[in-house]
Design a protein around this motif. Structure first.
Motif, mmCIF file in Angstrom:
data_model
loop_
_atom_site.group_PDB
_atom_site.id
_atom_site.type_symbol
_atom_site.label_atom_id
_atom_site.label_comp_id
_atom_site.label_asym_id
_atom_site.label_seq_id
_atom_site.Cartn_x
_atom_site.Cartn_y
_atom_site.Cartn_z
ATOM 1 N N GLY A 205 0.969 -1.103 0.155
ATOM 2 C CA GLY A 205 0.156 -0.147 0.079
ATOM 3 C C GLY A 205 0.887 1.743 0.342
ATOM 4 N N SER A 207 -0.534 4.311 -1.365
ATOM 5 C CA SER A 207 -0.851 5.293 -3.004
ATOM 6 C C SER A 207 -3.086 5.532 -1.959
ATOM 7 C CB SER A 207 -1.646 4.287 -4.127
ATOM 8 O OG SER A 207 -1.909 5.492 -5.075
ATOM 9 N N ASP A 209 -5.541 4.434 -3.496
ATOM 10 C CA ASP A 209 -7.035 3.959 -3.545
ATOM 11 C C ASP A 209 -7.894 3.212 -2.481
ATOM 12 O OD1 ASP A 209 -9.006 2.543 -5.081
ATOM 13 O OD2 ASP A 209 -8.154 0.933 -6.206
ATOM 14 N N GLY A 210 -8.454 4.271 -1.981
ATOM 15 C CA GLY A 210 -9.089 4.190 -0.783
ATOM 16 C C GLY A 210 -9.832 4.776 0.147
ATOM 17 N N GLU A 221 -0.831 6.700 -7.836
ATOM 18 C CA GLU A 221 -1.714 4.462 -8.285
ATOM 19 C C GLU A 221 -0.221 4.177 -9.030
ATOM 20 O OE1 GLU A 221 -5.614 3.880 -7.802
ATOM 21 O OE2 GLU A 221 -5.604 5.892 -8.607
ATOM 22 N N TYR A 224 1.551 0.988 -8.007
ATOM 23 C CA TYR A 224 0.436 -0.379 -7.856
ATOM 24 C C TYR A 224 1.520 -1.425 -8.906
ATOM 25 C CZ TYR A 224 -3.176 1.688 -4.782
ATOM 26 O OH TYR A 224 -3.483 2.546 -3.404
ATOM 27 N N ASP A 233 -0.903 -5.864 -7.132
ATOM 28 C CA ASP A 233 -1.293 -4.987 -7.860
ATOM 29 C C ASP A 233 -2.435 -5.179 -6.861
ATOM 30 O OD1 ASP A 233 -4.595 -3.263 -8.818
ATOM 31 O OD2 ASP A 233 -2.300 -2.215 -9.962
ATOM 32 N N GLU A 236 -1.872 -4.559 -2.928
ATOM 33 C CA GLU A 236 -1.444 -3.785 -2.815
ATOM 34 C C GLU A 236 -2.291 -2.408 -2.253
ATOM 35 O OE1 GLU A 236 1.904 -2.037 -2.366
ATOM 36 O OE2 GLU A 236 2.876 -3.478 -3.014
ATOM 37 N N ARG A 237 -3.378 -2.521 -3.338
ATOM 38 C CA ARG A 237 -4.881 -2.135 -3.382
ATOM 39 C C ARG A 237 -5.864 -2.149 -2.062
ATOM 40 N NH1 ARG A 237 -6.014 0.762 -7.974
ATOM 41 N NH2 ARG A 237 -4.139 0.490 -10.213
ATOM 42 N N ASP A 240 -4.656 -0.756 1.095
ATOM 43 C CA ASP A 240 -5.163 0.457 1.119
ATOM 44 C C ASP A 240 -6.283 0.458 1.013
ATOM 45 O OD1 ASP A 240 -2.675 2.115 0.468
ATOM 46 O OD2 ASP A 240 -2.642 2.461 -1.320
ATOM 47 N N ARG A 241 -7.173 -0.463 0.965
ATOM 48 C CA ARG A 241 -8.290 0.354 1.225
ATOM 49 C C ARG A 241 -8.651 -0.702 2.782
ATOM 50 N NH1 ARG A 241 -10.340 -2.199 -4.458
ATOM 51 N NH2 ARG A 241 -9.904 -1.151 -5.678
ATOM 52 N N ASN A 291 0.660 -1.528 6.634
ATOM 53 C CA ASN A 291 0.577 -0.879 4.801
ATOM 54 C C ASN A 291 1.552 0.131 4.696
ATOM 55 O OD1 ASN A 291 -0.567 1.784 3.955
ATOM 56 N ND2 ASN A 291 -2.806 0.252 3.826
#
Length: 360
Positions: A205, A207, A209-210, A221, A224, A233, A236-237, A240-241, A291
């Motif tokens: 993470g 970035s 996108d969260g 982004e 990612y 990818d 990582e996302r 972040d979410r 993260n």
């Protein structure tokens, strides 16, 4: 001649939220701390790496002035990732010289490389640095020093973004990290309360996108897509979410699963979608992963706090949450460090969370 930090390193190795009102930073409001960094203090971040960039944006959000140190080739590519001209304007390829704006104004040093690229000699060369017999740091000396290093004994061996199988240095990297930490712990400054060692789990993470809280703190982004590892990818996302919560553990520590945890989860969560929901809600802890946002938040929190009000050596891991800890939660995490508890899967209301996902 300017001593170039990051270029030599490459050669050697082959809950700070953006202010919704739009001001440049958010003040830390928990308490007034004389020994902590103050608004506008300069923090030199020695990398390079994504953690360094996320930390720079987190520093700025907290009212500090980050100074990214990296080779020029890295700085050129970092511009597109950081997307903040003010931060990049202050970036540098090495320690400042007499007459430069940064000289005599550096209040803190954070060693925050993600990969094993910093030789042990850098500890003294940075912390004892002078030019023409003068110190590059604020009057009275550095206020804070942090060395970030990977958690030892991790079970999940997350590869770094730049890891390439044919060129990897896995056999050597542990020694590089061990030597760096050893040199740091032997430096006289480590005996003082201004210095700390922060262990991080496998990093993911960092970035945007969260949830809203990371939108102005994350880097582009594009990060990612910069790994050759399959499914990276998505991981990582996902962090972040869903993995912005924090665990602070004393020393070098993992949060191992209880012996019966896997068995209980298999028995209680019979469908794959139930299992997927279970591990991203209600503080489900990570064993040894973190993260980048969470690590950056923890480090900056320590920079702004009074000496001795956070562990001398701590491990930062993530747990399931879609927001950062509040100020009061950070207080509790630092005052009583320890692993997050593992949830009982038999008490999990799967239908509740799956219904929420369908609404989204």
């Amino acid at each position: 001649m300017k001593w170039i930090i990051a270029a030599l390193a490459i050669a050697t190795t082959g809950a700070f939220l953006p202010n919704p009102m739009g001001s440049k930073h958010v003040q830390f409001t928990t308490t007034s701390l004389e020994a902590g960094l103050q608004d506008g203090d300069q923090v030199m971040l020695i990398g390079p790496g994504f953690l360094q960039l996320v930390m720079a944006k987190t520093c700025k959000a907290a009212g500090l002035r980050p100074l990214i140190v990296a080779p020029q080739t890295k700085l050129d590519s970092f511009e597109k990732l950081v997307e903040d001209p003010d931060i990049m304007k202050d970036s540098t390829i090495g320690m400042p010289e007499v007459g430069e704006e940064q000289f005599g104004n550096i209040a803190a040093i954070v060693f925050c490389a993600e990969d094993a690229i910093l030789p042990a000699s850098y500890i003294r060369r940075v912390l004892d640095y002078q030019d023409k017999g003068q110190s590059a740091f604020v009057e009275g000396g550095l206020k804070k020093v942090v060395c970030c290093a990977p958690l030892q004994g991790a079970q999940n061996k997350e590869k770094s973004m730049g890891w390439i199988p044919i060129f990897n240095n896995d056999n050597k990297k542990d020694k590089v990290w061990d030597d760096l930490v050893d040199a740091y712990e032997k430096h006289p400054l480590y005996e003082s309360e201004i210095s700390s060692l922060v262990r991080f789990g496998g990093l993911l993470g960092g970035s945007i996108d969260g949830p809203e809280c990371i939108k102005e703190l994350g880097i582009s982004e594009d990060m990612y897509k910069m790994s050759l590892e399959q499914f990276r990818d998505m991981k990582e996302r996902g962090f972040d979410r869903y993995k912005l919560g924090a665990q602070i553990l004393s020393g070098n520590s993992l949060n191992n699963k209880p012996p019966n945890q896997e068995k209980m989860e298999k028995e209680a969560l019979t469908k794959s979608e139930m299992r997927e929901a279970f591990i991203i809600v209600d503080g489900y802890p990570e064993i040894d992963r973190a993260n980048r946002h969470t690590v950056a938040q923890a480090v900056v929190q320590s920079l702004l706090r009074d000496d001795g009000t956070y562990p001398k050596e701590m491990t930062v891991l993530s747990k399931a949450a879609s927001q950062f800890p509040s100020d009061s939660e950070w207080n509790a995490l630092f005052e009583k460090p320890g692993p997050a508890s593992w949830p009982d899967p038999f008490k999990f209301d799967a239908e509740k969370y799956m219904a929420q996902e369908e609404k989204v």
